[in-house]
Write a protein that holds these residues in place. Structure first.
Motif, PDB file in Angstrom:
ATOM      1  N   PHE A   1      13.831 -19.824  17.293  1.00 13.78           N
ATOM      2  CA  PHE A   1      12.444 -20.258  17.510  1.00 13.78           C
ATOM      3  C   PHE A   1      11.473 -19.088  17.366  1.00 13.78           C
ATOM      4  O   PHE A   1      10.268 -19.306  17.202  1.00 13.78           O
ATOM      5  CB  PHE A   1      12.313 -20.914  18.882  1.00 13.78           C
ATOM      6  N   LYS A   2      11.948 -17.850  17.416  1.00  9.07           N
ATOM      7  CA  LYS A   2      11.054 -16.695  17.333  1.00  9.07           C
ATOM      8  C   LYS A   2      10.237 -16.676  16.033  1.00  9.07           C
ATOM      9  O   LYS A   2       9.180 -16.058  15.972  1.00  9.07           O
ATOM     10  CB  LYS A   2      11.827 -15.385  17.458  1.00  9.07           C
ATOM     11  N   ASP A   3      10.715 -17.357  15.007  1.00 11.73           N
ATOM     12  CA  ASP A   3       9.942 -17.394  13.755  1.00 11.73           C
ATOM     13  C   ASP A   3       8.575 -18.045  13.953  1.00 11.73           C
ATOM     14  O   ASP A   3       7.619 -17.727  13.253  1.00 11.73           O
ATOM     15  CB  ASP A   3      10.731 -18.134  12.666  1.00 11.73           C
TER      16      ASP A   3
ATOM     17  N   GLY B   1      16.860  -9.399  20.436  1.00 12.09           N
ATOM     18  CA  GLY B   1      17.657  -9.691  19.242  1.00 12.09           C
ATOM     19  C   GLY B   1      16.968 -10.608  18.253  1.00 12.09           C
ATOM     20  O   GLY B   1      16.724 -10.240  17.101  1.00 12.09           O
ATOM     21  N   ASN B   2      16.632 -11.815  18.695  1.00  7.73           N
ATOM     22  CA  ASN B   2      16.042 -12.762  17.755  1.00  7.73           C
ATOM     23  C   ASN B   2      14.649 -12.356  17.305  1.00  7.73           C
ATOM     24  O   ASN B   2      14.268 -12.585  16.150  1.00  7.73           O
ATOM     25  CB  ASN B   2      15.995 -14.153  18.384  1.00  7.73           C
ATOM     26  N   LEU B   3      13.899 -11.745  18.188  1.00  7.22           N
ATOM     27  CA  LEU B   3      12.564 -11.287  17.797  1.00  7.22           C
ATOM     28  C   LEU B   3      12.676 -10.179  16.751  1.00  7.22           C
ATOM     29  O   LEU B   3      11.893 -10.121  15.802  1.00  7.22           O
ATOM     30  CB  LEU B   3      11.796 -10.811  19.032  1.00  7.22           C
TER      31      LEU B   3
ATOM     32  N   ALA C   1      13.438 -16.706  29.045  1.00  8.81           N
ATOM     33  CA  ALA C   1      13.672 -15.249  28.999  1.00  8.81           C
ATOM     34  C   ALA C   1      12.469 -14.608  29.693  1.00  8.81           C
ATOM     35  O   ALA C   1      12.477 -14.369  30.891  1.00  8.81           O
ATOM     36  CB  ALA C   1      13.848 -14.772  27.566  1.00  8.81           C
ATOM     37  N   SER C   2      11.361 -14.402  28.931  1.00  6.39           N
ATOM     38  CA  SER C   2      10.131 -13.911  29.574  1.00  6.39           C
ATOM     39  C   SER C   2       9.384 -15.047  30.276  1.00  6.39           C
ATOM     40  O   SER C   2       8.504 -14.814  31.088  1.00  6.39           O
ATOM     41  CB  SER C   2       9.211 -13.274  28.535  1.00  6.39           C
ATOM     42  N   GLY C   3       9.703 -16.292  29.888  1.00 10.47           N
ATOM     43  CA  GLY C   3       9.020 -17.457  30.441  1.00 10.47           C
ATOM     44  C   GLY C   3       7.849 -17.925  29.591  1.00 10.47           C
ATOM     45  O   GLY C   3       7.245 -18.967  29.860  1.00 10.47           O
ATOM     46  N   SER C   4       7.529 -17.173  28.545  1.00  8.54           N
ATOM     47  CA  SER C   4       6.368 -17.485  27.713  1.00  8.54           C
ATOM     48  C   SER C   4       6.498 -18.859  27.047  1.00  8.54           C
ATOM     49  O   SER C   4       5.600 -19.688  27.108  1.00  8.54           O
ATOM     50  CB  SER C   4       6.195 -16.387  26.657  1.00  8.54           C
ATOM     51  N   GLN C   5       7.644 -19.076  26.430  1.00  4.67           N
ATOM     52  CA  GLN C   5       7.854 -20.322  25.703  1.00  4.67           C
ATOM     53  C   GLN C   5       7.637 -21.541  26.608  1.00  4.67           C
ATOM     54  O   GLN C   5       6.980 -22.506  26.219  1.00  4.67           O
ATOM     55  CB  GLN C   5       9.285 -20.326  25.135  1.00  4.67           C
ATOM     56  N   LEU C   6       8.157 -21.474  27.808  1.00 12.01           N
ATOM     57  CA  LEU C   6       8.026 -22.614  28.729  1.00 12.01           C
ATOM     58  C   LEU C   6       6.552 -22.884  29.052  1.00 12.01           C
ATOM     59  O   LEU C   6       6.095 -24.030  29.018  1.00 12.01           O
ATOM     60  CB  LEU C   6       8.835 -22.348  30.000  1.00 12.01           C
TER      61      LEU C   6
ATOM     62  N   VAL D   1      16.935 -26.366  21.760  1.00 15.37           N
ATOM     63  CA  VAL D   1      18.047 -25.498  21.352  1.00 15.37           C
ATOM     64  C   VAL D   1      17.474 -24.483  20.370  1.00 15.37           C
ATOM     65  O   VAL D   1      17.095 -24.820  19.246  1.00 15.37           O
ATOM     66  CB  VAL D   1      19.193 -26.336  20.755  1.00 15.37           C
ATOM     67  N   THR D   2      17.373 -23.231  20.818  1.00 16.43           N
ATOM     68  CA  THR D   2      16.422 -22.291  20.219  1.00 16.43           C
ATOM     69  C   THR D   2      17.012 -21.239  19.292  1.00 16.43           C
ATOM     70  O   THR D   2      16.236 -20.473  18.690  1.00 16.43           O
ATOM     71  CB  THR D   2      15.637 -21.586  21.339  1.00 16.43           C
ATOM     72  N   GLY D   3      18.345 -21.172  19.180  1.00 18.00           N
ATOM     73  CA  GLY D   3      18.896 -20.148  18.302  1.00 18.00           C
ATOM     74  C   GLY D   3      20.250 -20.539  17.727  1.00 18.00           C
ATOM     75  O   GLY D   3      21.002 -21.316  18.327  1.00 18.00           O
TER      76      GLY D   3
HETATM   77  C1  LIG Z   1      13.372 -15.272  23.094  1.00 23.54           C
HETATM   78  C2  LIG Z   1      14.207 -16.478  23.207  1.00 23.54           C
HETATM   79  C3  LIG Z   1      13.973 -17.484  24.161  1.00 23.54           C
HETATM   80  C4  LIG Z   1      12.962 -17.425  25.292  1.00 23.54           C
HETATM   81  O1  LIG Z   1      11.781 -16.890  25.065  1.00 23.54           O
HETATM   82  P1  LIG Z   1      10.665 -16.551  26.158  1.00 23.54           P
HETATM   83  O2  LIG Z   1       9.448 -17.061  25.564  1.00 23.54           O
HETATM   84  O3  LIG Z   1      10.672 -15.047  26.264  1.00 23.54           O
HETATM   85  O4  LIG Z   1      11.033 -17.180  27.467  1.00 23.54           O
HETATM   86  C5  LIG Z   1      14.760 -18.619  24.101  1.00 23.54           C
HETATM   87  N1  LIG Z   1      15.738 -18.775  23.189  1.00 23.54           N
HETATM   88  C6  LIG Z   1      16.018 -17.828  22.284  1.00 23.54           C
HETATM   89  C7  LIG Z   1      17.111 -18.064  21.322  1.00 23.54           C
HETATM   90  C8  LIG Z   1      15.260 -16.656  22.251  1.00 23.54           C
HETATM   91  O5  LIG Z   1      15.542 -15.736  21.319  1.00 23.54           O
END
Ligand SMILES: *Cc1c(COP(=O)(O)O)cnc(C)c1O
Ligand SMILES: [Zn+2]
Length: 411
Positions: free
Chosen positions: A108-110, A134-136, A237-242, A375-377
């Motif tokens: 999802f980082k894209d 990693g993903n970023l 992770a950081s909580g930003s996405q939520l 499901v983000t990665g």
């Molecule tokens: C970075 C990441 C998240 C969570 O991102 P935040 O916005 O930092 O909470 C979730 N899933 C994957 C696969 C990520 O790489």
């Protein structure tokens, strides 16, 4: 940038110009992008969106960068798949998987990076940098290559090989730091003042970067026929996405794209080995105590989450929960999702599905709800998590008799 009004402090609401700023000078609160929703409502319709590109840029009016010439590898508009077989295993009813493994660099980082680098380029930056779990790193290196920008990416030295290689291949500068993600992030915060000409996507342009995650809400609503889910499960992770998924649903309503006001319960998912938000939720406190991460879910291993407080607040106000799961449960859930729905997720996806399973068993996520799990990665980036547990069913000589001796199938 016709629709962005200003940047605004989340705490004291002071307004700031649309520059590379991320904290309030007065109260140190984080800055948020504020939009002219009236103007957006007048321009944006379900039809105009449907006529747009099949990327995050179909929602350009609600993004903080110009869609005229975005830094774009095609992020977004990933499948929302009905997951009946998984739902049956978990005792749920209407369950959907937002399959963000299918983004250009597999996470999802894209979404956030496409927005961040488009804005960074607009603001005149030539170098894209980041601290990453990693993903970023993957995504910044790839999008910078696409944009003809330089990239300088910082990662903890002990990341999965899949994430190191898929970053390094794009040819930018990759710095492995002997420390945890939180050490890497602190170093990058220091470097931001030393290198003011670098756009650190999750530091000095974080305000813009974070907005990209709203598209996870926009797409789900559009793909459900402009309805919202009753309950979503989101990794933290950081909580930003939520926090941005929450903002995204609210904005759709604000600009008139939904028939009804959304009431989406939002639940969070963490790994037990790095669960500062889940721990605060369980303890009934809003103080988030930093942790030293130890988990196979490295992409979620942020011990001191920048938006943890806000994520927790949203979860509580929406009537959700934050759950956590151990490494064995993560691996089991990766295999469960693969076996039931044909989707191979990385460890963060395992965290989401395992947490969904726990919350379903506890009656927090209910069978009468329309549920979406993010499901983000992609699983190919964290092969080491499952490689000890799966392999060929049998290894045989290349003969019919060897096959028949090894395996029996009904006719
Ligand atoms: C970075 C990441 C998240 C969570 O991102 P935040 O916005 O930092 O909470 C979730 N899933 C994957 C696969 C990520 O790489
Ligand atoms: Zn402020």
């Amino acid at each position: 940038m016709p629709y962005v009004d200003s940047l605004r402090c989340r705490e004291c609401a002071r307004a700031y110009p649309i520059e590379a700023l991320h904290v309030c000078d007065f109260c140190f609160g984080p800055l948020e992008v504020a939009y002219d929703y009236e103007a957006i409502a007048a321009h944006m319709s379900r039809e105009s969106i449907a006529a747009g590109p099949t990327t995050i840029w179909r929602y350009a009016e609600l993004l903080p960068a110009s869609a005229e010439n975005p830094v774009n590898l095609g992020a977004g508009f990933t499948p929302l798949v009905r997951a009946d077989r998984l739902a049956a295993e978990l005792g749920l009813g209407e369950l959907w998987i937002k399959n963000d493994t299918l983004n250009p660099t597999g996470s999802f980082k894209d979404r956030v990076v496409s927005v961040a680098l488009t804005k960074a380029r607009e603001l005149g930056f030539k170098v894209a940098a980041c601290a990453s779990t990693g993903n970023l790193a993957n995504s910044v290196a790839a999008h910078a290559a696409r944009a003809g920008m330089e990239s300088v990416v910082f990662i903890p030295h002990d990341l999965e090989q899949g994430k190191v290689i898929t970053t390094a291949v794009y040819g930018g500068t990759l710095v492995a730091v002997e420390g945890s993600y939180d050490d890497v992030n602190r170093l990058c915060a220091e470097l931001t003042s030393e290198q003011p000409s670098w756009a650190f996507v999750n530091v000095n342009v974080r305000t813009y970067y974070a907005e990209g995650s709203k598209t996870l809400a926009f797409e789900v609503a559009e793909q459900l026929g402009w309805r919202t889910p009753d309950h979503v499960v989101v990794p933290i992770a950081s909580g930003s996405q939520l926090t941005k998924i929450h903002k995204g649903f609210a904005e759709l309503h604000r600009v008139g794209l939904l028939d009804e006001e959304p009431h989406v319960r939002i639940s969070g998912a963490q790994a037990q080995g790095c669960s500062p938000v889940a721990t605060a939720f369980a303890d009934g406190t809003d103080v988030i105590r930093p942790q030293r991460p130890s988990t196979i879910a490295k992409s979620l291993a942020i011990g001191n989450p920048a938006d943890g407080f806000y994520a927790l607040d949203i979860v509580r106000r929406s009537g959700g929960a934050v759950g956590s799961v151990d490494d064995a449960e993560i691996v089991e859930a990766i295999r469960l999702l693969a076996r039931t729905e044909g989707i191979f997720a990385e460890t963060a996806g395992g965290v989401t599905i395992a947490t969904l399973s726990k919350l379903a068993a506890a009656g927090v996520v209910r069978p009468d709800e329309r549920v979406v799990a993010y499901v983000t990665g992609h699983g190919l980036k964290t092969i080491e998590a499952v490689s000890p547990h799966v392999g060929p069913t049998v290894t045989i000589a290349p003969t019919l008799s060897a096959f028949n001796a090894a395996l029996t199938f009904e006719e």
